[in-house]
Design a protein around this motif. Structure first.
Motif, PDB file in Angstrom:
ATOM      1  N   GLY A 297       9.676   4.998  -3.862  1.00 57.34           N
ATOM      2  CA  GLY A 297       8.258   5.333  -3.763  1.00 57.34           C
ATOM      3  C   GLY A 297       7.925   6.528  -4.622  1.00 57.34           C
ATOM      4  N   ARG A 298       7.217   7.472  -4.006  1.00 56.06           N
ATOM      5  CA  ARG A 298       6.863   8.716  -4.707  1.00 56.06           C
ATOM      6  C   ARG A 298       7.291   9.910  -3.856  1.00 56.06           C
ATOM      7  NH1 ARG A 298       0.964  10.597  -7.221  1.00 56.06           N
ATOM      8  NH2 ARG A 298       1.751  12.503  -8.211  1.00 56.06           N
TER       9      ARG A 298
ATOM     10  N   GLU B  87       0.825  -1.205   0.000  1.00 57.77           N
ATOM     11  CA  GLU B  87       0.000   0.000   0.000  1.00 57.77           C
ATOM     12  C   GLU B  87       0.865   1.263   0.000  1.00 57.77           C
ATOM     13  OE1 GLU B  87      -3.941   1.786   2.315  1.00 57.77           O
ATOM     14  OE2 GLU B  87      -2.798   0.146   3.207  1.00 57.77           O
ATOM     15  N   ARG B  88       1.996   1.207   0.716  1.00 57.98           N
ATOM     16  CA  ARG B  88       2.900   2.366   0.720  1.00 57.98           C
ATOM     17  C   ARG B  88       3.587   2.543  -0.640  1.00 57.98           C
ATOM     18  NH1 ARG B  88       4.343   0.054   5.759  1.00 57.98           N
ATOM     19  NH2 ARG B  88       6.262  -0.786   4.831  1.00 57.98           N
TER      20      ARG B  88
ATOM     21  N   GLN C 255      -9.162   3.008  -9.096  1.00 52.92           N
ATOM     22  CA  GLN C 255      -8.608   4.135  -9.855  1.00 52.92           C
ATOM     23  C   GLN C 255      -9.189   4.214 -11.266  1.00 52.92           C
ATOM     24  OE1 GLN C 255      -6.255   6.260  -8.275  1.00 52.92           O
ATOM     25  NE2 GLN C 255      -6.920   5.000  -6.542  1.00 52.92           N
TER      26      GLN C 255
ATOM     27  N   LYS D 115       1.117   4.843  -9.056  1.00 51.53           N
ATOM     28  CA  LYS D 115       0.145   5.925  -9.254  1.00 51.53           C
ATOM     29  C   LYS D 115       0.758   7.067 -10.060  1.00 51.53           C
ATOM     30  CE  LYS D 115      -3.528   8.548  -8.378  1.00 51.53           C
ATOM     31  NZ  LYS D 115      -4.791   8.352  -9.119  1.00 51.53           N
ATOM     32  N   LYS D 116       2.003   7.441  -9.751  1.00 50.14           N
ATOM     33  CA  LYS D 116       2.639   8.552 -10.475  1.00 50.14           C
ATOM     34  C   LYS D 116       2.839   8.204 -11.947  1.00 50.14           C
ATOM     35  CE  LYS D 116       4.457  12.479 -11.341  1.00 50.14           C
ATOM     36  NZ  LYS D 116       4.019  12.384 -12.739  1.00 50.14           N
TER      37      LYS D 116
ATOM     38  N   SER E 169       2.192   4.121  -4.463  1.00 51.79           N
ATOM     39  CA  SER E 169       2.260   5.520  -4.900  1.00 51.79           C
ATOM     40  C   SER E 169       3.171   5.674  -6.114  1.00 51.79           C
ATOM     41  CB  SER E 169       2.750   6.413  -3.755  1.00 51.79           C
ATOM     42  OG  SER E 169       4.057   6.024  -3.347  1.00 51.79           O
ATOM     43  N   ASN E 170       4.190   4.810  -6.240  1.00 50.40           N
ATOM     44  CA  ASN E 170       5.072   4.869  -7.407  1.00 50.40           C
ATOM     45  C   ASN E 170       4.302   4.533  -8.678  1.00 50.40           C
ATOM     46  OD1 ASN E 170       7.258   3.376  -9.318  1.00 50.40           O
ATOM     47  ND2 ASN E 170       8.229   5.000  -8.125  1.00 50.40           N
TER      48      ASN E 170
ATOM     49  N   HIS F  70       8.268  13.749  -2.777  1.00 46.96           N
ATOM     50  CA  HIS F  70       7.640  15.040  -3.086  1.00 46.96           C
ATOM     51  C   HIS F  70       8.606  16.178  -2.746  1.00 46.96           C
ATOM     52  CE1 HIS F  70       3.538  13.497  -3.819  1.00 46.96           C
ATOM     53  NE2 HIS F  70       3.808  12.623  -2.874  1.00 46.96           N
TER      54      HIS F  70
ATOM     55  N   TRP G  80      -7.275  -2.071  -5.919  1.00 51.32           N
ATOM     56  CA  TRP G  80      -6.818  -0.676  -5.936  1.00 51.32           C
ATOM     57  C   TRP G  80      -6.852  -0.131  -7.361  1.00 51.32           C
ATOM     58  CZ3 TRP G  80      -2.948   1.947  -8.457  1.00 51.32           C
ATOM     59  CH2 TRP G  80      -2.703   3.259  -8.025  1.00 51.32           C
TER      60      TRP G  80
END
Length: 556
Positions: free
Chosen positions: A501-502, A354-355, A399, A361-362, A358-359, A504, A395
């Motif tokens: 990950g992603r 789940e953590r 989306q 997702k980007k 995010s990668n 910021h 997931w």
């Protein structure tokens, strides 16, 4: 399960003449390189110029990790699956480099029951294309040094020769060298260096040229350095574009091979995506599009590198765009992006998944920015649990993304049937034209900032004092209208490989800018990325051998 090389040796290949016949090629369209390889003629594109193009499917992935993603394996498996659905599919891939083959990665011809064959040839010397590119590149270096030695009519400043020699191996000791030592008869001493062949402008030129004439024109525009008066010097001024084209004449022809399931595969060109533009040749992709109803091709590493360059550089040069994109992800890699170490991957961890998601997702957002549809391919590994697979598929559904679990490594094309069906459907959903990240009219700085902020998710971009001076020179000499080829670590969206990950709000640091005028792009070096990699403590070459009967071991 057997090793990749054992599976390859146990497969039944068709003579290359049969593969060519399946593609409706005549004997004038190809020339054999042994029993199972062939070079394709330029006349195929001329002959089929008025025929419609097949649907182009681009395979990309999340940021790679040591756990492996299997992007090439999925690409090959998808092509095989499309053919199992009675679709005429052709695969278009890059040629592997001996650098990673002998270094960390090992071979790069797919894996398991989704490989291109003959994999031992493809992973080693193949048809000699990379050697031809190496030779042409180093011939130009020899021509430059000889010109300086023989009177230097062009007033080339030996301190400002930008063109480097190349070698298709990882050899850190060659990053900085001095040539011309030993006295007046040995040449003029100057500082030089080596890049790996697959990061060279010569490789990029071959991969972005539309035909032999375009190749020659691009070679003539290569910028090799400056005069004492700080004026740029090109190959055209030296007069060697004809001889360089001659050295690359056969290398310009795409290579035809096959997969384990006898699906046609065109393998040609091999630029790295972290330090070059990361796509197989334009000629190969265009030829595949004329010969097949579907073309499955790939771009190196994640969507932040290979796919970005495919879409912003290659499609501009070739005048086409993909119909859909496949984003490859694995449970293992996403858990590493979520903070797990490689030795923890055998443990079920939905929290880490789940953590790390995010990668993914980007990269999904990046493809949406290009106004392209996509399908997510979850490349299944044996230790993936039902709970983890269910979480990831749910997931993706939340989306609004199409997702498919693929088992092409273990099952070949059969393991990618669901993906193939969804890809066919996705090709039909494309609406409107693809959108570029930047316009060519934007300034160099604007282009880099748009890539860094929109594709990577960076907070800001910094240019070193060296890069700022180079930026001024590039503008002065009229190179500001060229696309950008970012050289960046593949392991992170940032230029810091430890930021998984992603991340910021990070800063992308551009430390060097160079114009690849022949390739028609500007290379922006970021972070600590090297154009000549080094070998690991225990290279993959340690495991490689050849038996008395000629059979290779340890290539995978």
């Amino acid at each position: 399960m057997n090793s990749d090389i054992d599976i390859a040796y146990g497969s039944q290949m068709k003579p290359i003449s049969e593969i060519a016949k399946d593609l409706l090629l005549t004997e004038q369209d190809w020339e054999p390189y042994g029993h199972y390889k062939a070079k394709l003629s330029q006349q195929i594109l001329d002959k089929l110029a008025d025929e419609p193009n097949g649907k182009i499917i681009l395979t990309t992935s999340i940021n790679p990790t040591p756990a492996g993603e299997g992007k090439s394996t999925v690409t090959v498996g998808l092509g095989q699956a499309l053919n199992q659905l009675n679709k005429k599919a052709v695969i278009a891939l890059r040629e592997p480099s001996l650098g990673p083959t002998m270094g960390v990665k090992g071979g790069a011809a797919g894996g398991g029951y989704s490989q291109v064959l003959p994999m031992e040839d493809i992973n080693l010397h193949f048809t000699g294309d990379l050697h031809a590119i190496t030779t042409a590149n180093n011939a130009l270096s020899a021509f430059i040094d000889n010109h300086i030695h023989q009177g230097n009519e062009l007033h080339i400043d030996p301190r400002r020769v930008e063109w480097k020699r190349v070698l298709d191996l990882n050899d850190r000791s060659l990053r900085e060298v001095v040539v011309g030592l030993g006295g007046a008869s040995k040449g003029v001493p100057r500082q030089d260096g080596f890049n790996i062949t697959v990061a060279s402008e010569m490789m990029a030129i071959l991969c972005l040229a539309n035909d032999l004439q375009d190749l020659k024109e691009r070679l003539s525009r290569i910028f090799i350095g400056y005069t004492y008066e700080r004026d740029p010097v090109t190959v055209k001024q030296l007069g060697f574009e004809g001889s360089l084209t001659l050295l690359l004449k056969n290398a310009m022809k795409p290579n035809l091979v096959q997969t384990i399931e006898n699906t046609p595969a065109i393998i040609h060109g091999g630029p790295f995506a972290n330090i070059a533009h990361g796509c197989n040749s334009l000629v190969a992709t265009k030829t595949a599009a004329k010969l097949g109803d579907f073309v499955v091709t790939e771009a190196g590493f994640g969507a932040d590198l290979g796919a970005e360059k495919f879409l912003n550089i290659k499609t501009r040069a070739g005048g086409f765009e993909p119909d859909t994109v496949v984003i490859v992800a694995t449970i293992r890699a996403l858990k590493m992006h979520g903070g797990l170490n490689k030795n923890q991957l055998h443990e079920e961890s939905v929290d880490a998944l789940e953590r790390g998601i995010s990668n993914l997702k980007k990269h999904m957002e990046t493809i949406v920015q290009f106004n392209l549809p996509f399908v997510i391919a979850i490349n299944q590994f044996p230790l993936d649990t039902e709970k983890e697979l269910k979480f990831l598929t749910n997931w993706c559904a939340s989306q609004g993304a199409e997702v498919s679990i693929v088992e092409v490594f273990a099952k070949g094309g059969k393991g990618g049937i669901d993906l193939a069906k969804k890809v066919i459907k996705s090709c039909a959903t494309k609406t409107g034209y693809m959108k570029y990240t930047y316009e060519l009219e934007n300034s160099i700085e604007e282009k880099i900032v748009k890539i860094a902020t929109n594709v990577y998710g960076a907070g800001r971009v910094e240019f070193t004092s060296t890069a700022k001076k180079q930026l001024m020179l590039l503008n002065k000499h009229g190179h500001d209208q060229l696309p950008i080829c970012m050289a960046k670590t593949q392991y992170s969206l940032s230029d810091d490989p430890t930021l998984i990950g992603r991340p910021h709000g990070f800063t992308i640091t551009v430390r060097q800018l160079t114009a690849s005028v022949g390739a028609e792009f500007i290379v922006a070096l970021t972070g600590d990325v090297m154009t000549m990699p080094g070998l690991p403590k225990k290279p993959a070459a340690l495991n490689m051998d050849v038996k008395e009967d000629g059979r290779i071991t340890g290539l995978f």
